[in-house]
Design a protein around this motif. Structure first.
Motif, mmCIF file in Angstrom:
data_model
loop_
_atom_site.group_PDB
_atom_site.id
_atom_site.type_symbol
_atom_site.label_atom_id
_atom_site.label_comp_id
_atom_site.label_asym_id
_atom_site.label_seq_id
_atom_site.Cartn_x
_atom_site.Cartn_y
_atom_site.Cartn_z
ATOM 1 N N GLU A 1 48.263 35.488 30.824
ATOM 2 C CA GLU A 1 48.580 35.823 32.215
ATOM 3 C C GLU A 1 47.726 37.012 32.675
ATOM 4 O OE1 GLU A 1 52.511 36.974 34.959
ATOM 5 O OE2 GLU A 1 52.626 36.921 32.756
ATOM 6 N N TYR A 2 47.394 37.028 33.955
ATOM 7 C CA TYR A 2 46.622 38.112 34.587
ATOM 8 C C TYR A 2 45.190 38.224 34.055
ATOM 9 C CZ TYR A 2 51.198 39.592 36.305
ATOM 10 O OH TYR A 2 52.427 39.630 36.899
ATOM 11 N N LEU B 1 43.421 35.916 39.646
ATOM 12 C CA LEU B 1 44.072 36.189 38.368
ATOM 13 C C LEU B 1 44.887 34.979 37.957
ATOM 14 C CD1 LEU B 1 45.392 39.838 38.983
ATOM 15 C CD2 LEU B 1 43.338 39.163 37.733
ATOM 16 N N TYR C 1 39.620 39.051 29.917
ATOM 17 C CA TYR C 1 40.899 39.748 29.776
ATOM 18 C C TYR C 1 40.708 40.879 28.762
ATOM 19 C CZ TYR C 1 45.925 40.554 29.402
ATOM 20 O OH TYR C 1 47.167 41.123 29.441
#
Length: 335
Positions: A49-50, A68, A91
Motif C-alpha cells: 500500500e502507498y 499511490l 516504495y
C-alpha cells in the motif's frame, strides 16, 4: 473565368485540409488511455500500500502524472493522451522497478501492467556499536552536574574552560567566574573547602583531573553557604596520577598599565602544594586646564591655569600553601 475557377479550386482544397486536420485532432482528443496494475512484495507476495507510481512520456522522459497504490496494492491512472510512456514503481526499502514502452493509441486504450514485483533492499552490517553518552549538563533536584568527559573543547584547559557556556555561570574578560552574576561563591573539592580563593582554585585544577563539577545554587543544610551566591563542588577523578600545572596571565593597558599573575600547583594523592602571586603597575597622567575671564565695568582680566601630574600604583601579593589529605574525611591546610 479561368481565374475564378482557380480561386474556387484553392478554396475547396484549403477547406478540405482544415476539415481533415480537425477530424484527426478530434480523433487524438478522443483517445483517453488508462494504465493499471498491482504492486506486490517479492518476499511475502503481499500487496504494498502507498507505493509511488510515476508515469513518464517518451522519448523526452517528462513526468506526466502519478499516484499511490490502494490497500490491495492496485493502481489505476486514467485520462492519458495518445503516446508512448514508461512507468516507475517505488516504495521505501525496496528497489525501483521500471516498466518500459507502454503505448496508448486508438486501438490500445487500456494498458494492464499486471503484477509488478518489488524486491527489498538488503543491507548487511558487519558490526554495530551502541555507545551511550552522558549529557554535558545533567539537571538534578538540587544541583546541576557538568560532565568533564563530555566537553571536548575544554580538554587541556582548567575548570574555568569547563564552566564556559554553562547555565548560571558567566566568565568575565579576565577569566574570572561569576555564579549568578556574583563572584561571592564557595568552591569545594570533593565536598571539602580549600585554602585558595574560588577563582584561584578554578584556574589551577586541570580538566583532565576532574570527573564532574556540581553547581549548587540552593545549598541544603549540610553546607554553610552564608553570604554566598552558591557552591561549586569539584569532584576529582579517584585514580588520577600526580601532576604539576602552571598558569600565567598578563595584560597590557593604555597609559602604562600592566598586570600579571601566576599559579603553580603540584598534586599527589595525599598532598597538594601551591604557589601563586599577582602584581600590577597602574599609571595615570591627569591633565587639567582652567581658563577664567573677569569683567568689571570697562576693564577685564583673563587668567589661564594648567596642571599636570603623574601617578603610579604598584600592588602585588604572593601566597603559598599546602593541603594534606589525611583521609577521605580529614584535610590539613597550611598557608
Amino acid at each position: 473565368m479561368k481565374r475564378v475557377l482557380i480561386y474556387l479550386s484553392l478554396l475547396l482544397s484549403f477547406n478540405f485540409t482544415l476539415a481533415n486536420s480537425a477530424i484527426k485532432g478530434e480523433s487524438n482528443l478522443a483517445v483517453s488511455g488508462t494504465i493499471k496494475g498491482k504492486i506486490e512484495s517479492k518476499a511475502d507476495k503481499k500487496p504494498i500500500e502507498y507505493a509511488s507510481i510515476m508515469v513518464y512520456s517518451l522519448p523526452d522522459s517528462l513526468l506526466i502524472t502519478g499516484t499511490l497504490t490502494l490497500p490491495d496494492g492496485s493502481f489505476r491512472i486514467e485520462k492519458l493522451s495518445k503516446g508512448n510512456y514508461y512507468l516507475v514503481a517505488y516504495y521505501m526499502g525496496f528497489q525501483k522497478k521500471m516498466i518500459s514502452t507502454l503505448n496508448i493509441d486508438s486501438k490500445t486504450q487500456v494498458v494492464d501492467c499486471g503484477t509488478i514485483i518489488l524486491e527489498g533492499i538488503n543491507i548487511t552490517l558487519e558490526d554495530v556499536d551502541i555507545i551511550e553518552q552522558k549529557n554535558f549538563v545533567e539537571y538534578k533536584l538540587d544541583k546541576k552536574v557538568i560532565s568533564a568527559s563530555q566537553k571536548m573543547d575544554a580538554k587541556g584547559g582548567s575548570v574555568v574552560n569547563l564552566l564556559e557556556n554553562t547555565p548560571s555561570i558567566q566568565i568575565d574578560i579576565e577569566g574570572n567566574v561569576l555564579l549568578r552574576g556574583s563572584a561571592n561563591f564557595t568552591v569545594l573539592v570533593d565536598g571539602k573547602p580549600t585554602s585558595l580563593s574560588g577563582n584561584d582554585i578554578l584556574k589551577q585544577i586541570p580538566v583532565n583531573m576532574v570527573e564532574n563539577v556540581e553547581i549548587i545554587t540552593n545549598p541544603s543544610a549540610k553546607y554553610d553557604p552564608a553570604g554566598t551566591s552558591g557552591i561549586i563542588n569539584i569532584i576529582m577523578k579517584k585514580n588520577f596520577q600526580k601532576s604539576t600545572s602552571a598558569l600565567i596571565n598578563g595584560s597590557i593597558g593604555t597609559f602604562h598599565n600592566y598586570s600579571g599573575d601566576f599559579n603553580l600547583n603540584h598534586r599527589t594523592s595525599k598532598i597538594n602544594l601551591f604557589l601563586n602571586g599577582n602584581g600590577a603597575y597602574n599609571g595615570s597622567y591627569p591633565y587639567n586646564t582652567m581658563e577664567s575671564t573677569f569683567i568689571l565695568g570697562d576693564s577685564s582680566r583673563h587668567t589661564s591655569q594648567t596642571e599636570s601630574r603623574s601617578q603610579k600604583v604598584t600592588p602585588y601579593a604572593f601566597k603559598a600553601g599546602l593541603d594534606w589529605y589525611i583521609n577521605p574525611n580529614s584535610t590539613l591546610f597550611l598557608e
